[in-house]
Design an enzyme around this catalytic site. Structure first.
Site, short mmCIF file in Angstrom:
data_model
loop_
_atom_site.label_atom_id
_atom_site.label_comp_id
_atom_site.label_asym_id
_atom_site.label_seq_id
_atom_site.Cartn_x
_atom_site.Cartn_y
_atom_site.Cartn_z
N ALA A 1 0.87 -1.18 0.06
CA ALA A 1 -0.07 -0.06 -0.08
C ALA A 1 0.78 1.20 -0.09
O ALA A 1 1.91 1.31 0.71
CB ALA A 1 -0.83 -0.06 1.31
N CYS B 1 12.31 3.63 3.54
CA CYS B 1 12.22 5.17 3.27
C CYS B 1 12.94 5.67 4.50
O CYS B 1 12.55 6.72 5.02
CB CYS B 1 11.01 5.79 3.05
SG CYS B 1 9.86 5.59 4.49
#
Length: 426
Positions: free
Chosen positions: A261, A380
């Site tokens: 997602a 990230c």
């Protein structure tokens, strides 16, 4: 923007900041909801709210240091309403020049009165006027206050990268950045999309290092761009777009993205594996709905979404995939520019929990890789425990995998902080 509207936009920003800084709302989610609610406002007014909210969140530690330099009552001892007003006022005085400082002070005195703090309006006025008069004399003594970064993160990165490199990283988070998009090359070329968007007065810069990327600027809201609603492009950072390329996905590959997602990498993989298939998984029904929504908008036909806990082994998936994309839950400390409150919400304890979760997921999903196939691990963040150290630990206990490539991107004007490691199953 009229004075009356300015008062309204400040009040909207105030209510938004109160929810984010005092009641724990996530800045990127809550601010988007506010901007959607006030979509009828002029583009400049919405930009004013965005800058004031994001800037105040981004600089929170520094603003508290400024306030504490001029107020006998320290920021942490103030009532939440007054603390929010003071932070906003200090941010405007230091970083925005849309109105004179004296007018800014007056506006925040008005907000204090409107919120029922008439008795403290003199205090607000006195401190903010002192901030305004002496702002050029304020000196930030360390990296923590200079860049508004929690001390434990500064210490951690200094030990991992050295002080000089750490300061470059911290500077990178404040570099202005255009929005990076991934062009849906199955529907339109980058040049065709550039022409369409520029006809709407949106500036477009074609990225010269990734075939699918462009940067855009000057738009009001994404929902107002027909080409976005038509699925001609997708919001996806440069670093994230690198993943399918680095993973070496081929047109006939069978791919699984285990924490997919909202679906950007999986959809990108589906575009590249045009004769193959992609399965996009995530933990909750809401996340899978989000993936399905994006699949529908982009019109991809070789991708399916499935609800699955990545820590749970799926025997039916064992040795089934040419490429496993594992973009795993992480501290997010590479994308502080997009989610400025994330640096205040993470702790050393939560970081350790994430490292363990990542290890558990990698240990599970690596079994889905075919012999000769690829495991692509990404985050990230820029913390070595989640990145290089995680990979090192994985490879030491999984001798059937070999590292092909590993890269750490640090934040700058073209991309966020991001880590990618490609490993091959022998």
């Amino acid at each position: 923007m009229s004075d009356n509207n300015k008062i309204n936009t400040r009040m909207i920003a105030f209510e938004t900041l109160l929810e984010i800084l005092e009641h724990g709302q996530f800045s990127h989610i809550y601010l988007k909801a506010v901007l959607d609610k006030y979509a009828y406002l002029d583009k400049n007014e919405r930009a004013f709210i965005t800058r004031l909210v994001n800037g105040t969140v981004e600089r929170k530690l520094q603003l508290d240091y400024i306030i504490d330099s001029f107020s006998k009552t320290k920021a942490k001892k103030m009532k939440p309403v007054i603390r929010t007003i003071m932070r906003m006022g200090a941010y405007e005085i230091f970083y925005m020049d849309s109105v004179p400082d004296s007018a800014t002070c007056n506006e925040y005195v008005k907000i204090a009165k409107k919120k029922g703090f008439t008795g403290l309006s003199g205090f607000v006025n006195g401190v903010l006027r002192n901030v305004s008069r002496q702002k050029l004399e304020v000196k930030f003594k360390d990296l923590c206050t200079k860049y508004s970064m929690p001390q434990w993160i500064v210490d951690k990165w200094t030990s991992e990268y050295g002080k000089e490199q750490t300061e470059e990283i911290l500077k990178g988070f404040y570099e202005p950045q255009d929005l990076c998009i991934r062009v849906n090359l199955s529907k339109v070329t980058r040049e065709e999309l550039k022409e369409k968007l520029e006809s709407r007065n949106i500036s477009v810069r074609i990225c010269d290092t990734i075939d699918s990327a462009c940067y855009i600027n000057g738009y009001d809201s994404l929902a107002s761009i027909p080409e976005f609603n038509q699925g001609l492009f997708y919001i996806q950072d440069y670093s994230s777009q690198l993943v399918p390329y680095r993973a070496g996905i081929k047109d006939t590959d069978k791919v699984i993205d285990v924490c997919a997602a909202p679906g950007g990498k999986a959809l990108h993989a589906a575009q590249i594996a045009s004769q193959g298939s992609v399965e996009a998984r995530d933990l909750t029904e809401a996340k899978v709905s989000l993936i399905n929504e994006n699949i529908q908008r982009t019109g991809a036909t070789n991708i399916t979404a499935k609800q699955w806990d990545a820590t749970e082994f799926d025997q039916a998936a064992e040795n089934q995939y040419d490429v496993v994309i594992a973009d795993l839950p992480c501290s997010g400390l590479g994308i502080i520019r997009k989610k400025p409150d994330i640096k205040y919400n993470q702790t050393e304890e939560s970081l350790n929990e994430l490292v363990q979760l990542q290890a558990n997921i990698l240990d599970t999903v690596c079994k889905y890789v075919k012999d000769g196939g690829t495991l692509c691990y990404s985050t990230c963040t820029i913390n070595k425990d989640e990145n290089e150290n995680q990979v090192s630990n994985f490879l030491s206990s999984h001798k059937d995998f070999t590292m092909v490539n590993m890269e750490q991107l640090l934040p700058d004007s073209s991309h966020d902080g991001f880590f990618i490691c490609v490993m091959k199953k022998n």
